[in-house]
Write an enzyme that holds these catalytic residues in place. Structure first.
Site, mmCIF file in Angstrom:
data_model
loop_
_atom_site.group_PDB
_atom_site.id
_atom_site.type_symbol
_atom_site.label_atom_id
_atom_site.label_comp_id
_atom_site.label_asym_id
_atom_site.label_seq_id
_atom_site.Cartn_x
_atom_site.Cartn_y
_atom_site.Cartn_z
ATOM 1 N N LYS A 1 -22.786 -33.484 -20.661
ATOM 2 C CA LYS A 1 -21.962 -34.675 -20.436
ATOM 3 C C LYS A 1 -21.827 -34.939 -18.932
ATOM 4 C CE LYS A 1 -17.435 -36.484 -21.953
ATOM 5 N NZ LYS A 1 -16.192 -36.149 -22.689
ATOM 6 N N SER B 1 -15.004 -39.286 -26.388
ATOM 7 C CA SER B 1 -15.752 -39.791 -25.266
ATOM 8 C C SER B 1 -17.120 -39.164 -25.049
ATOM 9 C CB SER B 1 -14.902 -39.601 -24.004
ATOM 10 O OG SER B 1 -14.689 -38.226 -23.759
ATOM 11 N N SER C 1 -12.642 -35.333 -28.126
ATOM 12 C CA SER C 1 -13.878 -35.962 -27.637
ATOM 13 C C SER C 1 -15.167 -35.238 -27.971
ATOM 14 C CB SER C 1 -13.813 -36.153 -26.124
ATOM 15 O OG SER C 1 -13.127 -37.344 -25.833
#
Ligand code: GLN
Length: 481
Positions: free
Chosen positions: A73, A148, A172
């Site tokens: 990420k 996310s 997330s």
């Protein structure tokens, strides 16, 4: 998604260690998969063939993840590619240092194939708040992948890599894992070093792991877990236990004999999507078939979780993000002051969701409101945490719940931010209570994946993974239907 174990992280690493495969050839295939999927799925923010191929050439060939392609990420610092946090403010930023979790993956032999799409500063549930997004759900490109950490979930679900890193503040990793039909783990707070994870809400943040299967995610977790006394004072002391696959002899048809799985009534409200409920009931039957006892339990303060989370997380984010734009907290804000602050935050380059959180956080921490909001929320957090302590002290080994109230929603379908926050209703509790939790695929609804959530006591990832492995084995192909 892939049931084909020959592409599992363990199988790839075994082939590299045995000399049957070369990390560079595997990296080339992963890069081809990035190039093929990117125009449709937009899972990645940055990638670079030369960077990845030279990482593959240098990767240790005897590590537990030898030659395994991984995606990370874009809020986890890596000294190559970007660390832009889905934000225009950090567009193109290259970190001078490396997050502990990323370093551990690299030292275990893993090869970074790209940095992934995310909601700006990890605030969101769909990747629609990325300055470079959104990513799209491989099961239906008209739908969100969740967020996310949506890009990392898509990278694994699309078969680009068997393991990816995400981050969790309130769901997330678990929510996008559920939406994309893969496994996602949020470890106990402190289990994995947060060094190099760009802070959102420090008391809730965790590095988490996605895997195509429970074994892949567990292997990734095993590699990144453990104390980091040098860089993260909140990382837990003492070595992490092994989370790897148990010896095959321990796999049995009644491998959950003696295990009590709690079914918390607050997570199965009357309003729960009927098809999601049906999938959950089947999963509970699968656990029973493996010998587990299912017990109805209650976590009575669950209804406070969303409100507490959406006060505590913005409060901490307003402090953490102040370094990017100089907005202060603690001041008394009124009328024009609030408007002036909004303008200042927006002109600094934050998107609307981050702006909303910084303002909300500044407000709830401001003199005169702190007791009414922030302190109340902290009291609610203590109660939520105590609910879990009571249940786990009563002989319950793990909890089973739906991961999300519905399967993946369509782009643009949720425009009200408060409605979006409700998609975190079953996940924020684990962050508030600092307990480990994970999502695993339990079937489909209208063609879309549904995730089941397992939660365990603090630092008892081993039991959570044991239940997850049994559930995955029992559901078999049904989880993909
Ligand atoms: N969706 C939640 C939020 O918007 C959780 C985010 C996260 O876990 N990083 O805050």
């Amino acid at each position: 998604m892939s049931e084909d174990r020959s592409h599992s992280a363990a199988a790839i690493a075994a082939a590299v260690r045995a000399g049957d495969e070369h990390a560079e050839a595997i990296a080339r295939r992963a890069l081809d998969a990035v190039a093929r999927t990117q125009p449709v799925l937009n899972a990645f923010v940055s990638w670079d063939r030369d960077v990845t191929l030279s990482a593959a050439a240098e990767a240790p060939v005897n590590g537990p993840l030898a030659g395994v392609p991984v995606a990370v990420k874009d809020n986890i610092a890596t000294p190559v590619l970007t660390t832009s946090c889905g934000s225009r403010i950090l567009a193109g930023y290259v970190s001078p240092y490396e997050a502990t979790a990323a370093r551990k993956l690299r030292e275990a032999g893993a090869v970074l194939v790209g940095k992934t799409q995310m909601d700006e500063f990890a605030m969101g549930s769909s990747t629609e708040h990325s300055a470079f997004g959104p990513a799209r759900n491989p099961h239906d490109v008209a739908r969100v992948p969740g967020g996310s950490s949506g890009g990392s979930a898509v990278a694994v679900a699309a078969g680009v890599c068997p393991i990816a890193l995400g981050s969790e503040t309130g769901g997330s990793v678990r929510q996008p894992a559920a939406f994309c039909g893969i496994v996602g783990i949020k470890p106990t707070y402190g289990r994995v070093s947060r060094f190099g994870l760009v802070a959102f809400a420090s008391s809730l943040d965790n590095v988490g792991v996605f895997g195509a299967t429970v074994d892949d995610a567990a292997l990734g977790l095993e590699v990144i877990a453990g104390p980091d006394t040098r860089h993260d004072a909140t990382s837990a002391p003492g070595p992490a236990p092994s989370f790897g696959a148990p010896h095959p002899a321990r796999h049995g048809l009644r491998d959950l004999a003696g295990v009590v799985v709690g079914k918390p009534r607050e997570y199965f409200p009357d309003t729960l999507d009927a098809a999601t409920r049906d999938r959950c009931e089947r999963a509970l039957d699968a656990l029973r078939a493996r010998g587990a006892v299912i017990r109805d339990v209650t976590l009575p303060h669950t209804n406070l979780a969303i409100a507490a989370y959406y006060i505590i997380a913005p409060a901490e984010c307003s402090a953490n993000l102040a370094r990017f734009d100089g907005v202060r907290y603690g001041a008394r804000i009124e009328g024009d002051g609030l408007r002036a602050m909004y303008e200042a935050t927006r002109s600094a380059g934050f998107g609307p969701e981050v702006t909303r959180r910084v303002l909300l956080g500044t407000y709830v921490l401001s003199a005169g409101y702190c007791d009414a909001y922030y302190r109340k929320a902290m009291q609610a957090r203590v109660r939520i945490r105590a609910d879990f302590d009571v249940v786990f002290a009563s002989g319950v080994h793990a909890l089973f719940t739906p991961t999300t109230p519905t399967p993946a929603f369509r782009f643009g379908e949720i425009s009200d931010p408060y409605e979006m926050y409700l998609s975190d209703i079953f996940t924020v509790t684990a962050n508030l209570a600092e307990v480990p939790a994970m999502s695993i695929p339990i079937g489909r609804v209208r063609g879309l994946p549904v995730g089941g959530q397992l939660i365990a006591a603090r630092f008892d990832e081993a039991t959570m993974l044991r239940v997850a492995r049994a559930l995955e084995a029992e559901l078999g192909a049904e989880a993909a239907r």
